[in-house]
Design a protein around this motif. Structure first.
Motif, PDB file in Angstrom:
ATOM      1  N   SER A   2       0.949  -1.115   0.097  1.00  0.00           N
ATOM      2  CA  SER A   2      -0.073  -0.001   0.054  1.00  0.00           C
ATOM      3  C   SER A   2       0.891   1.353  -0.023  1.00  0.00           C
ATOM      4  O   SER A   2       1.901   1.199   0.250  1.00  0.00           O
ATOM      5  N   THR A   3       0.219   2.307  -0.629  1.00  0.00           N
ATOM      6  CA  THR A   3       0.839   3.807  -0.462  1.00  0.00           C
ATOM      7  C   THR A   3      -0.162   4.711   0.092  1.00  0.00           C
ATOM      8  O   THR A   3      -1.282   4.253   0.172  1.00  0.00           O
ATOM      9  N   ASP A   6      -3.382   5.368  -1.816  1.00  0.00           N
ATOM     10  CA  ASP A   6      -4.655   4.461  -1.850  1.00  0.00           C
ATOM     11  C   ASP A   6      -5.585   4.782  -0.991  1.00  0.00           C
ATOM     12  O   ASP A   6      -6.789   4.378  -1.018  1.00  0.00           O
ATOM     13  N   MET A   7      -5.476   5.725   0.029  1.00  0.00           N
ATOM     14  CA  MET A   7      -6.141   6.049   1.298  1.00  0.00           C
ATOM     15  C   MET A   7      -7.272   7.172   0.950  1.00  0.00           C
ATOM     16  O   MET A   7      -6.807   7.876   0.029  1.00  0.00           O
ATOM     17  N   SER A  21       7.403   4.644   5.746  1.00  0.00           N
ATOM     18  CA  SER A  21       7.134   3.327   5.404  1.00  0.00           C
ATOM     19  C   SER A  21       8.225   2.862   4.171  1.00  0.00           C
ATOM     20  O   SER A  21       8.393   3.552   3.378  1.00  0.00           O
ATOM     21  N   THR A  24       6.538   0.136   0.156  1.00  0.00           N
ATOM     22  CA  THR A  24       5.825   1.139  -0.744  1.00  0.00           C
ATOM     23  C   THR A  24       6.519   0.565  -2.156  1.00  0.00           C
ATOM     24  O   THR A  24       7.540  -0.343  -2.139  1.00  0.00           O
ATOM     25  N   HIS A 255       7.626   0.086   8.817  1.00  0.00           N
ATOM     26  CA  HIS A 255       6.613   0.689   8.615  1.00  0.00           C
ATOM     27  C   HIS A 255       6.347   1.596   9.873  1.00  0.00           C
ATOM     28  O   HIS A 255       6.402   1.016  10.848  1.00  0.00           O
ATOM     29  N   SER A 287       3.338  -5.994   5.498  1.00  0.00           N
ATOM     30  CA  SER A 287       2.827  -5.198   4.496  1.00  0.00           C
ATOM     31  C   SER A 287       1.014  -5.003   4.933  1.00  0.00           C
ATOM     32  O   SER A 287       0.511  -3.868   5.016  1.00  0.00           O
ATOM     33  N   ARG A 291      -1.021  -1.431   6.461  1.00  0.00           N
ATOM     34  CA  ARG A 291      -2.104  -1.011   5.519  1.00  0.00           C
ATOM     35  C   ARG A 291      -3.270  -0.839   6.420  1.00  0.00           C
ATOM     36  O   ARG A 291      -4.217  -0.066   6.594  1.00  0.00           O
ATOM     37  N   GLN A 292      -3.660  -1.839   7.446  1.00  0.00           N
ATOM     38  CA  GLN A 292      -4.662  -1.831   8.350  1.00  0.00           C
ATOM     39  C   GLN A 292      -4.506  -0.806   9.189  1.00  0.00           C
ATOM     40  O   GLN A 292      -5.353  -0.157   9.861  1.00  0.00           O
ATOM     41  N   GLU A 294      -3.003   2.061   8.539  1.00  0.00           N
ATOM     42  CA  GLU A 294      -3.345   3.140   7.950  1.00  0.00           C
ATOM     43  C   GLU A 294      -4.828   3.481   8.041  1.00  0.00           C
ATOM     44  O   GLU A 294      -5.412   4.503   8.093  1.00  0.00           O
TER      45      GLU A 294
END
Length: 392
Positions: A2-3, A6-7, A21, A24, A255, A287, A291-292, A294
């Motif tokens: 994720s980057t 994407d949010m 992080s 990426t 991260h 990873s 993501r979770q 973020e």
């Protein structure tokens, strides 16, 4: 992987979330500053030629370059480019890397390694800078908090845990100020069974801080006291032995994120969670957890909650060792899903497939509160010491 691109977007009046992080898809530039001993230049060149041939076959490596200072011929610069940070981190912490760099020992006096994501690149003379990633999308611009983080992990002989905990609790703290630009900010030590995790936060130059700490008599005494209890022998008087040990013990940050807004002055709960990763699944677990975290913080921000739950998260990972260091505004079991790093049944199912959750013959269901609480009880490391500088 994720980057931040994407949010979902946040509203204008919300404080930005700090995210740093290595997970990426941006290309990575590694810079190694080297001070070569006088008379060892030819030996250094031969070592570099050998290393460059070997690293060319490492997955993820793109290119490297060797430069010599025009002002000070003793200063050299090695740069390398990688497809992304994870393959470089996997290689630099591997036994193969330690063997590759052995020819450099004895011909260099000092080294400093810096790692950067490539965000802009001018492809031809006069052309405008462009965003660069391996996926061809905008690179993620991350916001830093000025702290550098690193961890060490090692195992001690079974039965020595109490003695080791006492050593790591009773040692005298070194001076926080390293130099004009570098200060020790925080050291947190945890244990789970016979595994020790020591996480440090530094304002400024991490390498300078670690070297400063290693020279302090109180730290040296504590390290010497630990030696008889370590499962892997080391001799701190032998530079090669010490280098080998700390290379194996290195647990790099992949991260970090900090929720925006003011941090509570008190009532912050710090936990280190050691995830029971299945063989070969360490990068995927790191990873997913990144993501979770973020998504969890972003969800709280978009809901405009004034009381946040997850204040910060740092994920350390090497091979299949994954440790997630979290600061929570509530006790660990108040919001077990967020504490465990899962939000929703799908994320719980994916993480469950990457972990060994069948301890004692009973499978833990990460999609249920009871399963999450049991999981947290199993992987929550015992705190040993947590020391902060006065200006932390």
């Amino acid at each position: 992987m994720s980057t931040l691109s994407d949010m979902p977007e946040t509203t204008v009046n919300q404080s930005p979330t700090t995210v740093e992080s290595a997970l990426t898809d941006t290309r990575l530039r590694v810079v190694l500053l080297v001070q070569v001993n006088s008379g060892a230049e030819q030996r250094f060149l031969r070592a570099y030629d050998q290393l460059s041939q070997q690293v060319a076959a490492v997955p993820g490596h793109i290119s490297d370059q060797l430069c010599q200072s025009i002002e000070n011929p003793s200063q050299w610069l090695i740069t390398s480019e990688w497809e992304s940070a994870p393959p470089f981190l996997a290689w630099v912490d591997s036994p193969a890397h330690r063997e590759m760099v052995k020819p450099f020992h004895g011909c260099v006096e000092d080294t400093r390694s810096l790692r950067f994501s490539i965000l802009r690149e001018t492809l031809t003379a006069g052309s405008a800078p462009v965003d660069v990633t391996t996926r061809g999308v905008d690179a993620a611009l991350r916001v830093g908090d000025g702290l550098v983080r690193q961890a060490l992990t090692f195992t001690v002989k079974p039965g020595s845990e109490d003695a080791v905990a006492k050593i790591l609790t009773d040692y005298a703290s070194p001076e926080a100020r390293v130099d004009e630009t570098t200060r020790l900010s925080r050291t947190s030590v945890f244990m789970s069974g016979n595994r020790v995790v020591r996480a440090v936060e530094v304002k400024g130059d991490l390498t300078a801080a670690l070297r400063f700490v290693a020279r302090q008599p109180e730290i040296r005494a504590a390290e010497e006291a630990l030696n008889p209890y370590l499962e892997e022998d080391r001799n701190l008087d032998d530079p090669s032995s010490a280098r080998e040990f700390f290379a194996r013990a290195s647990l790099p940050v992949v991260h970090h994120m900090t929720a925006g807004g003011p941090r509570p002055a008190q009532g912050v709960h710090r936990h280190a969670l050691l995830y029971p990763v299945k063989t070969g699944c360490g990068p995927a677990v790191a990873s997913l957890l990144a993501r979770q975290d973020e998504l969890a913080v972003n969800k709280e921000m978009t809901a405009e909650q004034t009381a946040k739950t997850l204040l910060s998260s740092t994920i350390f990972q090497r091979d299949d060792i994954v440790v997630r260091l979290v600061d929570l505004a509530v006790p660990l079991d108040r919001n077990p899903a967020m504490a465990a790093g899962v939000s929703g049944r799908r994320a719980a199912a994916v993480l469950g497939r990457l972990l060994d959750l069948g301890a004692d013959g009973a499978v833990v269901d990460l999609s249920m509160d009871d399963g999450q609480r049991r999981f947290l009880a199993d992987c929550d490391m015992a705190p040993v010491t947590d020391r902060k500088s006065a200006d932390h």
